[in-house]
Design a protein around this motif. Structure first.
Motif, PDB file in Angstrom:
ATOM      1  N   THR A   1       0.822  -1.210   0.000  1.00  0.00           N
ATOM      2  CA  THR A   1       0.000   0.000   0.000  1.00  0.00           C
ATOM      3  C   THR A   1       0.858   1.262   0.000  1.00  0.00           C
ATOM      4  O   THR A   1       0.505   2.244  -0.631  1.00  0.00           O
ATOM      5  CB  THR A   1      -0.979   0.038   1.189  1.00  0.00           C
ATOM      6  OG1 THR A   1      -0.268  -0.167   2.396  1.00  0.00           O
ATOM      7  CG2 THR A   1      -2.072  -0.980   1.053  1.00  0.00           C
TER       8      THR A   1
ATOM      9  N   VAL B   1      -2.787  -4.964  -3.384  1.00  0.00           N
ATOM     10  CA  VAL B   1      -3.110  -3.857  -2.476  1.00  0.00           C
ATOM     11  C   VAL B   1      -2.420  -2.575  -2.921  1.00  0.00           C
ATOM     12  O   VAL B   1      -2.938  -1.475  -2.713  1.00  0.00           O
ATOM     13  CB  VAL B   1      -2.820  -4.171  -0.985  1.00  0.00           C
ATOM     14  CG1 VAL B   1      -3.667  -5.324  -0.487  1.00  0.00           C
ATOM     15  CG2 VAL B   1      -1.355  -4.400  -0.722  1.00  0.00           C
TER      16      VAL B   1
ATOM     17  N   LEU C   1      -4.721  -1.186  -5.454  1.00  0.00           N
ATOM     18  CA  LEU C   1      -5.878  -0.603  -4.770  1.00  0.00           C
ATOM     19  C   LEU C   1      -5.521   0.727  -4.113  1.00  0.00           C
ATOM     20  O   LEU C   1      -6.320   1.667  -4.117  1.00  0.00           O
ATOM     21  CB  LEU C   1      -6.428  -1.586  -3.729  1.00  0.00           C
ATOM     22  CG  LEU C   1      -7.067  -2.859  -4.286  1.00  0.00           C
ATOM     23  CD1 LEU C   1      -7.388  -3.834  -3.155  1.00  0.00           C
ATOM     24  CD2 LEU C   1      -8.305  -2.535  -5.088  1.00  0.00           C
ATOM     25  N   ALA C   2      -4.311   0.824  -3.566  1.00  0.00           N
ATOM     26  CA  ALA C   2      -3.873   2.076  -2.952  1.00  0.00           C
ATOM     27  C   ALA C   2      -3.790   3.189  -3.994  1.00  0.00           C
ATOM     28  O   ALA C   2      -4.132   4.334  -3.711  1.00  0.00           O
ATOM     29  CB  ALA C   2      -2.518   1.886  -2.265  1.00  0.00           C
TER      30      ALA C   2
ATOM     31  N   ARG D   1      -5.725   3.620  -6.255  1.00  0.00           N
ATOM     32  CA  ARG D   1      -7.115   4.031  -6.482  1.00  0.00           C
ATOM     33  C   ARG D   1      -7.728   4.640  -5.214  1.00  0.00           C
ATOM     34  O   ARG D   1      -8.933   4.799  -5.132  1.00  0.00           O
ATOM     35  CB  ARG D   1      -7.926   2.842  -6.964  1.00  0.00           C
ATOM     36  CG  ARG D   1      -7.540   2.403  -8.375  1.00  0.00           C
ATOM     37  CD  ARG D   1      -8.143   1.045  -8.726  1.00  0.00           C
ATOM     38  NE  ARG D   1      -7.803   0.641 -10.066  1.00  0.00           N
ATOM     39  CZ  ARG D   1      -6.658   0.100 -10.453  1.00  0.00           C
ATOM     40  NH1 ARG D   1      -5.694  -0.085  -9.564  1.00  0.00           N
ATOM     41  NH2 ARG D   1      -6.451  -0.264 -11.702  1.00  0.00           N
TER      42      ARG D   1
ATOM     43  N   ALA E   1      -7.486   3.440  -1.934  1.00  0.00           N
ATOM     44  CA  ALA E   1      -7.899   2.540  -0.855  1.00  0.00           C
ATOM     45  C   ALA E   1      -7.158   2.808   0.447  1.00  0.00           C
ATOM     46  O   ALA E   1      -7.642   2.427   1.517  1.00  0.00           O
ATOM     47  CB  ALA E   1      -7.695   1.086  -1.265  1.00  0.00           C
ATOM     48  N   ASP E   2      -6.022   3.467   0.383  1.00  0.00           N
ATOM     49  CA  ASP E   2      -5.241   3.726   1.595  1.00  0.00           C
ATOM     50  C   ASP E   2      -5.567   5.059   2.255  1.00  0.00           C
ATOM     51  O   ASP E   2      -4.965   5.423   3.246  1.00  0.00           O
ATOM     52  CB  ASP E   2      -3.744   3.673   1.273  1.00  0.00           C
ATOM     53  CG  ASP E   2      -3.332   4.696   0.228  1.00  0.00           C
ATOM     54  OD1 ASP E   2      -4.207   5.184  -0.508  1.00  0.00           O
ATOM     55  OD2 ASP E   2      -2.128   4.999   0.140  1.00  0.00           O
TER      56      ASP E   2
ATOM     57  N   ARG F   1     -12.039   1.820   3.426  1.00  0.00           N
ATOM     58  CA  ARG F   1     -11.403   1.340   2.186  1.00  0.00           C
ATOM     59  C   ARG F   1     -10.097   0.634   2.502  1.00  0.00           C
ATOM     60  O   ARG F   1      -9.757  -0.364   1.876  1.00  0.00           O
ATOM     61  CB  ARG F   1     -11.168   2.503   1.220  1.00  0.00           C
ATOM     62  CG  ARG F   1     -12.470   3.047   0.655  1.00  0.00           C
ATOM     63  CD  ARG F   1     -12.210   4.179  -0.294  1.00  0.00           C
ATOM     64  NE  ARG F   1     -11.532   5.247   0.450  1.00  0.00           N
ATOM     65  CZ  ARG F   1     -11.363   6.471   0.034  1.00  0.00           C
ATOM     66  NH1 ARG F   1     -11.784   6.823  -1.153  1.00  0.00           N
ATOM     67  NH2 ARG F   1     -10.761   7.372   0.771  1.00  0.00           N
ATOM     68  N   MET F   2      -9.359   1.143   3.484  1.00  0.00           N
ATOM     69  CA  MET F   2      -8.113   0.497   3.885  1.00  0.00           C
ATOM     70  C   MET F   2      -8.389  -0.872   4.475  1.00  0.00           C
ATOM     71  O   MET F   2      -7.679  -1.836   4.192  1.00  0.00           O
ATOM     72  CB  MET F   2      -7.369   1.379   4.895  1.00  0.00           C
ATOM     73  CG  MET F   2      -5.978   0.891   5.234  1.00  0.00           C
ATOM     74  SD  MET F   2      -4.907   0.949   3.797  1.00  0.00           S
ATOM     75  CE  MET F   2      -4.073  -0.610   3.979  1.00  0.00           C
TER      76      MET F   2
ATOM     77  N   ALA G   1      -9.035  -3.200   1.613  1.00  0.00           N
ATOM     78  CA  ALA G   1      -7.809  -3.556   0.902  1.00  0.00           C
ATOM     79  C   ALA G   1      -7.006  -4.590   1.684  1.00  0.00           C
ATOM     80  O   ALA G   1      -6.489  -5.556   1.107  1.00  0.00           O
ATOM     81  CB  ALA G   1      -6.967  -2.311   0.641  1.00  0.00           C
TER      82      ALA G   1
ATOM     83  N   VAL H   1      -8.713  -7.974   1.389  1.00  0.00           N
ATOM     84  CA  VAL H   1      -8.453  -8.558   0.061  1.00  0.00           C
ATOM     85  C   VAL H   1      -7.041  -9.141   0.038  1.00  0.00           C
ATOM     86  O   VAL H   1      -6.822 -10.261  -0.436  1.00  0.00           O
ATOM     87  CB  VAL H   1      -8.651  -7.511  -1.058  1.00  0.00           C
ATOM     88  CG1 VAL H   1      -8.061  -7.978  -2.376  1.00  0.00           C
ATOM     89  CG2 VAL H   1     -10.122  -7.183  -1.221  1.00  0.00           C
ATOM     90  N   GLY H   2      -6.080  -8.383   0.549  1.00  0.00           N
ATOM     91  CA  GLY H   2      -4.701  -8.863   0.587  1.00  0.00           C
ATOM     92  C   GLY H   2      -4.552 -10.133   1.416  1.00  0.00           C
ATOM     93  O   GLY H   2      -3.887 -11.086   0.994  1.00  0.00           O
TER      94      GLY H   2
END
Length: 193
Positions: A66, A116, A119-120, A122, A124-125, A130-131, A134, A137-138
């Protein structure tokens, strides 16, 4: 005291992108991410009935992804895995090599760090929920690779692999996700100041 300017945050960036861009920066981030993962792997607590210990390694791998983004996160975890296979004793419990039944988790961390990281990029972090998503998912990716590998390498059934390589770790993973939920969005708030 350094006066190096830190770039303002823009959409599509990860935390590492706030540092001045250079190949040296990227190499240092990749090697630092690999080293952080290796150090975190030394925080290892045995789990009764499981050949897989609880470690800080998975948290570090997801944090590296991330913070560095998909490409650098992939490279950092690939360096970590390749160096460990080559003999650097920085897998859990200061081990190395690809013969451990838990090596599938290391392979899963390479994929998870990449995902991840994407995703970050986009965003997510940057938010608590959202974090958390992520991180979950990871973690799911790590288990999707690690548990079948454990079953194969240890020659045990899928249900035994789930009992030994997934179930005992769920509470710890929830705690790691909660820690990340506060850590990364807070880092972005400080970066925005």
């Amino acid at each position: 005291m350094s006066t190096a300017a830190v770039s303002p945050a823009r959409p599509g960036q990860v935390l590492a992108d706030l540092l001045p861009a250079s190949r040296v920066r990227d190499a240092a981030l990749v090697l630092g991410g690999a080293a952080l993962t290796g150090l975190a792997a030394q925080i290892a607590v045995p789990v009764p009935g499981s050949p897989v210990p609880v470690t800080g390694q998975t948290f570090a791998a997801l944090l590296v992804g991330t913070a560095l983004g998909a490409r650098r996160g992939f490279l950092a975890l690939a360096v970590y895995a390749l160096a460990g296979v080559a003999g650097v004793p920085w897998f859990a419990d200061a081990t190395s090599g690809a013969t451990a039944v838990s090596f599938g988790y290391v392979l899963g961390m390479i994929v998870a760090s990449t995902v991840v990281g994407a995703l970050a990029r986009r965003g997510a972090d940057r938010g608590v929920w959202r974090m958390a998503g992520a991180m979950l998912v990871g973690e799911a990716i790590i288990y999707a690779v690690g548990v079948p590998y454990l079953a194969f390498a240890a020659d045990i059934s899928a249900s035994a692999a789930i009992a030994a390589g997934l179930t005992p770790f769920l509470i710890g993973d929830a705690l790691k996700a909660a820690l990340a939920m506060g850590l990364l969005p807070t880092a972005w708030k400080f970066a925005g100041r």
